[in-house]
Design an enzyme around this catalytic site. Structure first.
Site, PDB file in Angstrom:
ATOM      1  N   TRP A   1       0.873  -1.181   0.000  1.00 25.20           N
ATOM      2  CA  TRP A   1       0.000   0.000   0.000  1.00 25.20           C
ATOM      3  C   TRP A   1       0.910   1.230   0.000  1.00 25.20           C
ATOM      4  O   TRP A   1       1.887   1.282   0.747  1.00 25.20           O
ATOM      5  CB  TRP A   1      -0.911   0.043   1.239  1.00 25.20           C
TER       6      TRP A   1
ATOM      7  N   GLU B   1      -2.826  -3.028  -2.679  1.00 25.45           N
ATOM      8  CA  GLU B   1      -3.968  -2.478  -1.922  1.00 25.45           C
ATOM      9  C   GLU B   1      -4.339  -1.068  -2.378  1.00 25.45           C
ATOM     10  O   GLU B   1      -3.534  -0.141  -2.298  1.00 25.45           O
ATOM     11  CB  GLU B   1      -3.617  -2.449  -0.429  1.00 25.45           C
TER      12      GLU B   1
ATOM     13  N   LYS C   1      -6.928   2.440  -2.415  1.00 22.38           N
ATOM     14  CA  LYS C   1      -7.611   3.287  -1.432  1.00 22.38           C
ATOM     15  C   LYS C   1      -8.460   4.293  -2.182  1.00 22.38           C
ATOM     16  O   LYS C   1      -8.217   4.577  -3.362  1.00 22.38           O
ATOM     17  CB  LYS C   1      -6.559   3.983  -0.559  1.00 22.38           C
TER      18      LYS C   1
ATOM     19  N   ASP D   1      -9.449  -3.398   1.387  1.00 24.33           N
ATOM     20  CA  ASP D   1      -9.507  -2.975   2.788  1.00 24.33           C
ATOM     21  C   ASP D   1     -10.926  -2.448   3.050  1.00 24.33           C
ATOM     22  O   ASP D   1     -11.441  -1.629   2.277  1.00 24.33           O
ATOM     23  CB  ASP D   1      -8.456  -1.881   3.008  1.00 24.33           C
TER      24      ASP D   1
ATOM     25  N   HIS E   1     -11.630   1.244   2.683  1.00 21.68           N
ATOM     26  CA  HIS E   1     -11.099   1.946   1.514  1.00 21.68           C
ATOM     27  C   HIS E   1     -12.078   2.089   0.349  1.00 21.68           C
ATOM     28  O   HIS E   1     -11.672   2.202  -0.802  1.00 21.68           O
ATOM     29  CB  HIS E   1      -9.834   1.247   1.007  1.00 21.68           C
TER      30      HIS E   1
ATOM     31  N   HIS F   1      -8.314  -6.793   3.969  1.00 25.84           N
ATOM     32  CA  HIS F   1      -7.878  -6.083   5.165  1.00 25.84           C
ATOM     33  C   HIS F   1      -9.111  -5.803   6.001  1.00 25.84           C
ATOM     34  O   HIS F   1      -9.951  -4.976   5.640  1.00 25.84           O
ATOM     35  CB  HIS F   1      -7.171  -4.768   4.794  1.00 25.84           C
TER      36      HIS F   1
ATOM     37  N   ASP G   1     -13.000   8.219   8.000  1.00 22.44           N
ATOM     38  CA  ASP G   1     -11.764   7.585   8.454  1.00 22.44           C
ATOM     39  C   ASP G   1     -11.878   6.058   8.380  1.00 22.44           C
ATOM     40  O   ASP G   1     -12.936   5.508   8.630  1.00 22.44           O
ATOM     41  CB  ASP G   1     -11.505   8.019   9.907  1.00 22.44           C
TER      42      ASP G   1
ATOM     43  N   ASP H   1      -9.740   2.230   9.486  1.00 15.32           N
ATOM     44  CA  ASP H   1      -8.828   1.729  10.514  1.00 15.32           C
ATOM     45  C   ASP H   1      -9.346   1.727  11.941  1.00 15.32           C
ATOM     46  O   ASP H   1      -8.559   1.773  12.883  1.00 15.32           O
ATOM     47  CB  ASP H   1      -7.480   2.469  10.450  1.00 15.32           C
TER      48      ASP H   1
ATOM     49  N   ASP I   1      -6.432  -5.111   9.940  1.00 14.24           N
ATOM     50  CA  ASP I   1      -5.744  -3.842   9.691  1.00 14.24           C
ATOM     51  C   ASP I   1      -6.490  -2.681  10.349  1.00 14.24           C
ATOM     52  O   ASP I   1      -7.436  -2.138   9.773  1.00 14.24           O
ATOM     53  CB  ASP I   1      -5.590  -3.583   8.189  1.00 14.24           C
TER      54      ASP I   1
HETATM   55  C1  RNT Z   1      -3.610   2.293   4.793  1.00 11.27           C
HETATM   56  C2  RNT Z   1      -3.719   0.861   4.440  1.00 11.27           C
HETATM   57  C3  RNT Z   1      -2.570   0.002   4.876  1.00 11.27           C
HETATM   58  C4  RNT Z   1      -2.084   0.335   6.264  1.00 11.27           C
HETATM   59  C5  RNT Z   1      -1.020  -0.593   6.779  1.00 11.27           C
HETATM   60  C6  RNT Z   1      -0.388  -0.076   8.011  1.00 11.27           C
HETATM   61  O1  RNT Z   1      -4.737   3.006   4.556  1.00 11.27           O
HETATM   62  O2  RNT Z   1      -4.902   0.337   4.915  1.00 11.27           O
HETATM   63  O3  RNT Z   1      -2.905  -1.325   4.760  1.00 11.27           O
HETATM   64  O4  RNT Z   1      -3.126   0.377   7.177  1.00 11.27           O
HETATM   65  O5  RNT Z   1      -0.096  -0.841   5.799  1.00 11.27           O
HETATM   66 ZN    ZN Z   2      -5.191  -1.781   4.744  1.00  8.45          ZN
END
Ligand code: RNT
Ligand code: ZN
Length: 421
Positions: free
Chosen positions: A187, A228, A230, A261, A264, A288, A296, A298, A328
């Site tokens: 990523w 990955e 986003k 993810d 994302h 992920h 946001d 994560d 993640d």
């Molecule tokens: C970031 C991505 C990525 C990170 C990690 C730490 O938006 O999700 O995967 O969270 O690499």
């Molecule tokens: Zn991620």
């Protein structure tokens, strides 16, 4: 609850589930096939062990919170991981970011070597863990502009290409040593804060960088690559170079995986729906597991509707080996070990729940055009005794039941984490 009561409740649940034709024993057996790659970075707010100070700010990732007890060194991080693993049922993997190497002084990222990860490898062997890996193209002065592999400056691009190449080599080393293919996920934060003047430029440069990176081929028994995408990030609100379409088409051409993810995509997009769309024609996929909240991503994973829908699709993939699951998220506002456990247990529970659904009734109703029946069975499933099956799974894996693990975390906090400062 004592063991005999857990078993009794399980047997009752098994009978109730059998009424809809669901075999709980079989579901528990199938559940063993799913391994989570547990992310080292929840443990210390994505700090790692580079000697040079790596400031996250300006890199596109931000960890908020200041909960006490953050590990101060690699030993403490491993101690916390061991604690977390002891509270999560099943056998899992560890996902390392490259900045978690054991560096004996400042080492540039393009000079990372397998030797910097010997300590992790030895530790993984002792704990019978397999390893996955990630290049770290952020939290670095050369990423300060928000561009790395797509930077218009040749020197900066070269540096990051070399870093990713070094990281793939390390991942392949893990795969070879542990006799289990390591997934290297890439990523990058690359994007623009405001209206791009030349969208083609950065994507062409990223394409070229990737071509250079993947010139080195490794056996799939050692290394598999994933890419990955986003949607947007901090500082890349207007344009993300590595978007979903960019990586999906690239991966398809090159026989690589994409990584989806959960944080994302547009908030109303269903990642659950993408699994069969991407995988019907073959191939593998990395997920992920994260939780987006408004703008946001994560956040700590919870067992919610989104995760339930996703797990239903994960267990529908004909061969579990084709789908890879990685956690993640990073939250520094709560007990970090507990955050690992909460998210990991939520994912495994959701998979179990998916395996216990009355699929036959749901599918038959749909094929017959019985729309009411289809919804009826979904509602019926709401109250099935999944919890008793989950507790039994925990018991057989010698980890605390659902109502016991929080207490263990509090004990650990008092005995270990509170003593760190
Ligand atoms: C970031 C991505 C990525 C990170 C990690 C730490 O938006 O999700 O995967 O969270 O690499
Ligand atoms: Zn991620």
């Amino acid at each position: 609850m004592d063991n005999a009561s857990v078993e009794k409740k399980y047997n009752e649940a098994r009978e109730i589930l059998a009424e809809t034709g669901v075999k709980a024993d079989e579901a528990l057996q199938k559940l063993e096939a799913y391994q989570l790659s547990i992310h080292c970075w929840q443990g210390d707010d994505l700090r790692g062990f580079e000697q040079a100070t790596s400031e996250l700010s300006g890199s596109g990732l931000q960890v908020t919170g200041n909960y006490p007890g953050r590990p101060r060194n690699v030993e403490e991080l491993r101690q916390d991981l061991e604690k977390a693993l002891s509270l999560i049922p099943g056998r899992h993997r560890l996902n390392l970011h490259s900045i978690y190497g054991e560096f004996d002084g400042p080492v540039e990222r393009n000079e990372y070597e397998p030797g910097h990860f010997r300590g992790w490898l030895d530790w993984a062997k002792v704990h019978d863990l397999k390893l996955d890996f990630n290049a770290t193209c952020f939290a670095h002065p050369r990423a300060a502009s928000g561009l790395t592999l797509s930077h218009p400056g040749k020197e900066i691009r070269k540096f990051w290409v070399e870093h990713v190449k070094a990281c793939r080599k390390i991942a392949a080393f893990f795969g070879r040593e542990l006799k289990s293919c390591s997934i290297h996920n890439l990523w990058i934060p690359d994007g623009l804060k405001d209206w791009p003047s030349n969208r083609w430029l950065y994507r062409r440069l990223l394409f070229e960088s990737l071509e250079e990176i993947f010139e080195t081929e490794y056996s799939q028994t050692q290394l598999k690559d994933s890419l990955e995408s986003k949607l947007f990030g901090l500082g890349s609100e207007a344009y993300v170079v590595g978007s979903h379409e960019f990586y999906l088409t690239y991966a398809l051409k090159k026989g690589k995986m994409v990584c989806l993810d959960l944080g994302h995509f547009h908030p109303t997009e269903s990642i659950a729906d993408k699994i069969s769309a991407i995988m019907t024609g073959g191939g593998e996929l990395l997920l992920h597991l994260s939780r987006g909240v408004r703008w946001d991503s994560d956040h700590v994973v919870l067992l919610n509707d989104e995760l339930e829908a996703l797990s239903e699709e994960i267990v529908a993939v004909p061969n579990p080996d084709r789908i890879h699951l990685a956690l993640d998220y990073f939250d520094a506002s709560m007990n970090r070990v507990g955050a690992w456990v909460l998210g990991a247990r939520a994912v495994i529970r959701s998979l179990l729940r998916a395996l216990l659904l009355p699929k036959k009734q749901l599918e038959e109703a749909e094929l017959k055009g019985d729309n009411l029946g289809k919804l009826y069975w979904r509602q019926y499933a709401r109250d099935l005794p999944f919890g008793s099956v989950w507790d039994y799974y925990c018991l057989t894996h010698q980890v605390p039941l659902e109502n016991q693990w929080l207490e263990k975390i509090k004990e650990y906090e008092k005995a270990v984490l509170c003593k760190r400062n």
